[in-house]
Design a protein around this motif. Structure first.
Motif: not given
Lengths: 137, 137
Positions: A13, A16, A126
């Motif tokens: 996450t 990202s 996510v």
């Protein structure tokens, strides 16, 4: 162009959101009249949320209160290496005047439209992956 | 980076499909578990339809028989000039063996997955625009 297929590696996450914040534009994905719709927008990532601006009458404004996805990617057309990140969450209108003013500074419109609304997507999901060469493993 | 906003110019259907066919990958947009979803895929445009391949168990396979959108764009991150095209239509499984064999030749998988299905999107709605400098008008 190399025709060897690539490997997909899942991103965390944190990675990202960092990659999403490293590019200037992405695509908001939503339903419009019960049909899937997608719009190119420019964005910033602030405090792990995706911030976009939109103008009166824009389709993206109809997403307020709804779940949307926001995608950005950077894929090299020749090497086919790169990454793609998708954030899913509720689109909310930013109404706090200080925040609106701050985001208006951070997000300059790309097109000649009067941008009057700031929308914030707080990621609930996510997902991200990197396309890697076999040699990168 | 120039901070001057750009002008949007609407593209014809023919120009939109030509541009879509000029790039190797795009994004399929669909609903999954009532949430908007988006997946990066590589494509070809054949006979004005968008052709993609997918593997068993892939989310994109769940779109067969449903309306999806397919988007591709080419935006220069520095000049912010470029184009974006969206095609909307029903995703259909290609089952004719000759066509499947032909599309398998045209569409080489980018990732190491066994691609077992070919999906065809016949455009019902085609929208496209170009982001232009004021000087281009």
């Amino acid at each position: 162009m190399d025709s060897e297929p690539r490997w997909l590696k899942e991103l965390t996450t944190a990675d990202s959101l960092r990659l999403l914040g490293s590019v200037a534009f992405g695509r908001m994905v939503f339903n419009q009249h019960a049909l899937p719709a997608i719009r190119l927008l420019n964005h910033v990532v602030d405090d792990d949320a995706v911030i976009v601006r939109t103008h009166l009458g824009a389709a993206a404004l109809g997403t307020v209160g709804m779940v949307v996805a926001y995608e950005a990617d950077a894929i090299d057309a020749h090497t086919r290496l790169g990454w793609s990140v998708v954030v899913t969450g509720v689109a909310r209108l930013v109404t706090d005047p200080d925040r609106v003013a701050r985001y208006e500074q951070m997000l300059r419109p790309w097109v000649r439209e009067q941008m009057v609304h700031v929308i914030r997507i707080d990621p609930e999901i996510v997902t991200g992956y990197e396309m890697l060469d076999g040699a990168d493993f």
